[in-house]
Design an enzyme around this catalytic site. Structure first.
Site, short mmCIF file in Angstrom:
data_model
loop_
_atom_site.label_atom_id
_atom_site.label_comp_id
_atom_site.label_asym_id
_atom_site.label_seq_id
_atom_site.Cartn_x
_atom_site.Cartn_y
_atom_site.Cartn_z
N HIS A 41 -27.72 46.60 43.87
CA HIS A 41 -29.11 47.41 43.82
C HIS A 41 -30.55 47.07 44.07
O HIS A 41 -30.83 46.01 44.43
CB HIS A 41 -29.42 47.41 42.19
CG HIS A 41 -28.17 47.06 41.20
ND1 HIS A 41 -27.99 47.29 39.89
CD2 HIS A 41 -27.22 48.33 41.50
CE1 HIS A 41 -27.36 47.65 39.52
NE2 HIS A 41 -26.48 47.66 39.99
N LYS B 149 -38.53 41.41 41.85
CA LYS B 149 -37.82 40.77 40.74
C LYS B 149 -38.23 39.58 40.23
O LYS B 149 -37.53 38.82 41.48
CB LYS B 149 -36.45 41.44 40.30
CG LYS B 149 -36.28 42.62 40.44
CD LYS B 149 -34.86 42.87 40.22
CE LYS B 149 -35.02 44.73 41.08
NZ LYS B 149 -32.93 44.59 40.28
N TYR C 223 -35.99 38.83 33.45
CA TYR C 223 -36.18 39.44 35.36
C TYR C 223 -37.78 40.49 34.59
O TYR C 223 -37.05 41.39 34.34
CB TYR C 223 -35.62 39.68 36.13
CG TYR C 223 -34.79 41.09 36.02
CD1 TYR C 223 -34.85 42.29 36.24
CD2 TYR C 223 -33.64 41.44 35.53
CE1 TYR C 223 -34.60 43.55 36.84
CE2 TYR C 223 -32.97 41.91 35.22
CZ TYR C 223 -32.91 43.14 35.82
OH TYR C 223 -32.36 44.21 35.37
N ASP D 200 -21.71 50.72 39.79
CA ASP D 200 -21.84 49.83 41.01
C ASP D 200 -20.72 49.70 41.54
O ASP D 200 -19.83 49.74 42.63
CB ASP D 200 -21.84 48.32 40.54
CG ASP D 200 -22.74 48.17 39.97
OD1 ASP D 200 -23.89 48.88 39.70
OD2 ASP D 200 -22.95 47.33 39.23
#
Length: 177
Positions: free
Chosen positions: A61, A70, A130, A166
């Site tokens: 992503h 991140k 995260y 996905d």
């Protein structure tokens, strides 16, 4: 803490200091001044937490116009985490870095803005937390197919559990090189 550079600019592996004794352990998972000294002087504005079962693959992503940096860690179990350069025109476009993160080793990976990110669960269960440098915007999201032939990531699972979203990500455009 120890900060390890990788083959990709800005992608860092962080090994925090862990203090263990008969009671258990203590560590700082984030300290703004120390992370700034290590080159991560970015504002984190959103924290995310996921729990997944073995074989789950989340990714790859990215955000198109508001890319997110991140700072990723596993708080239960273990994952194989990947950062892939998907910035058209970048000298490292199409290259990736992978690292195993586990609740036992406390390692983190920093994935800078402009990279695609994904991970697969290699333990029975994994929880991942995260921090992000920008808020998630579902209208700005992009992705690259997990088994993209240009990237050639050797995921440590053969048949991943994927979300419907996905399964629909396109391959990495060759025109970006």
């Amino acid at each position: 803490m120890q900060v390890l550079t990788t083959a990709l600019p800005g992608v860092l592996i962080i090994e925090p200091r862990v203090f263990r004794d008969e009671r258990g352990f203590f560590l700082e998972t984030y300290h703004a001044a120390r992370y700034a000294e290590a080159g991560l002087a970015l504002p984190f504005v959103q924290d995310n937490h996921s729990r997944s079962r073995k074989g789950t693959l989340r990714g790859l992503h990215f955000q198109r116009t508001r890319p997110q940096g991140k700072l990723v860690r596993a708080i239960e179990g273990a994952i194989y985490d990947v950062a892939a350069d998907v910035t058209p025109g970048s000298p490292t476009y199409g290259q990736w870095v992978g690292v195993t993160l586990s609740a036992d080793d406390f390692r983190q990976i920093y994935v800078p803005p402009g990279y695609a990110h994904g991970f697969c669960v290699i333990s029975d269960v994994a929880q991942v937390e995260y921090k992000c440098t920008d808020v998630y915007d579902p209208t700005d999201e992009g992705g690259v197919m997990w088994n993209d032939p240009v990237l050639g990531i050797p995921w440590p699972i053969d048949v991943p559990v994927l979300s419907d979203r996905d399964t629909r990500h396109p391959p990495l455009p060759l025109a970006g090189r």
